[in-house]
Design a protein around this motif. Sequence first.
Motif, PDB file in Angstrom:
ATOM      1  N   GLU A 183       0.882  -1.162   0.000  1.00 40.00           N
ATOM      2  CA  GLU A 183       0.000   0.000   0.000  1.00 40.00           C
ATOM      3  C   GLU A 183       0.919   1.211   0.000  1.00 40.00           C
ATOM      4  N   GLU A 212       0.944  -6.358   8.630  1.00 42.08           N
ATOM      5  CA  GLU A 212       1.146  -5.099   7.927  1.00 42.08           C
ATOM      6  C   GLU A 212       2.297  -4.353   8.595  1.00 42.08           C
ATOM      7  N   LYS A 259      -4.730  -5.588  14.246  1.00 36.48           N
ATOM      8  CA  LYS A 259      -5.356  -4.758  13.223  1.00 36.48           C
ATOM      9  C   LYS A 259      -6.887  -4.672  13.283  1.00 36.48           C
TER      10      LYS A 259
HETATM   11 MG    MG Z   1      -4.643  -1.346   4.871  1.00 42.51          MG
END
Ligand code: MG
Length: 440
Positions: A16, A213, A264
Amino acid sequence: MDISKKTKLKPTIGLEIHIELRTKSKMFCACSADHFGKKANSLTCPVCLGLPGALPVPNKKAIEWTILFGKALNSRINHYSKFDRKHYFYPDLPKGYQISQYDIPFCEGGYVKVGDKNINITRVHLEEDTGKLQHKKIKDKEVSLVDFNRSGVPLMEIVTEPDIESADQAKQFAKKIRRIARYLDISDCDMEKGSMRLEANVSWGIDLGYKVEVKNLNSFNYLKKAIEYELERQNKLIAKGEMPIQETRGWDENKNITVSQRVKETSADYRYFPEPDIPPIHFTKTYIEELSAKMPNLPDDYENILIEFNVPEQFIDIILEDIHLAEYTIKEIKYSKKQNEKLSPQVIVEEIINKKLQPQKAIVGKVTKDILSKKQSIIKNEGELEDLVEKAIQQNKKAVSDYKSGKIQAISALMGTVMAISKGKADPKKTIQLLKDRLK
Ligand code: MG
Ligand code: ADP
Ligand code: ZN
């Protein structure tokens, strides 16, 4: 143990990437978007401070640039699109929600070629940046201050499919994204200033049902190192029979490790809904076509030409970093060919790189002429060279005796002297041969 050897698991990475657009004004108000290094809260208004009743007006340029960027990634452009509110609480987000795009982003699909592989793009959407927190000590008290200059700056987000298979591939992909944004001249993509920000999602396969992430990656090298570290950390867990947990981690650049930040949120937690103050946007086919006509040459276009000219890969990589350098280099090679000069593109490219030429100031043809005049002034005449060799031998008795006693590398001292007295004009190949013959 490397689990990829024993199982079908393989590195699975999706990126991202956020890019701040260099528009004059912010995404939804008239404040200047040129926020870096400015006096705190000097670039604000009721809209970007999130005051009640203030109405956002979308920045047309930012939307055009996002669509152009999507086109450059071969994405489909949605003819009907809209903005949505993404809710979360954090002091740098004055409205309590961020205007972003949820289910109908401006661009969907597409791909970027990295080596022989196409990395698929999920989407490219537009949103607004947040403010910035400063943690300080004032009168012995730890305080957090908020600067809203960055609040509302146009932020483009590119999301890839989990197609990336190595840390190095991720780095190459990210570099290519930066190149494209710079070629389109829509951002400076300066990672130190935060105008390009990278996040990597890492796992050992979709089927395992988790992903990690990693945030806070402000250089291509950190991106690479963090992915390598993360793959190894997860590898160790899986090899022990433990499943890594889904979480957000940060890169600690001092310790060279990732550290857990939080478990998350899922996307439902953001309570997305359409932004009621901005009507949905329709684009006609003609509008998109007119926009696409503004597409400049892209890195791949220049790369293909350079490959055709047989320029070595490592040079191509340097040349492509700057659109002006790419353009200038190709013009120079074409010029040289037109003059029917027998200079190889490689020689021209080497000269351009070694001279660190400023492409925007350089005059096409000069490099070719420089190389030719240098070539012409090279001393090839055997008699002249023999004189030079003789002088060098007289000046370097020690090197001569060293050479004769078997230290063959002593010849480089003699070579150096010949070069010095000929001011670098002696033909190196011939000189070395003459030296060897003379010292036999
Ligand atoms: Mg994301
Ligand atoms: P989120 O809603 O948490 O942001 P998404 O499904 O939108 O998750 O995916 C975000 C990013 O994570 C995308 O780049 C995607 O390719 C990547 N991704 C999804 N699943 C995995 C996985 N199992 N391993 C690595 N990356 C993944
Ligand atoms: Zn404002």
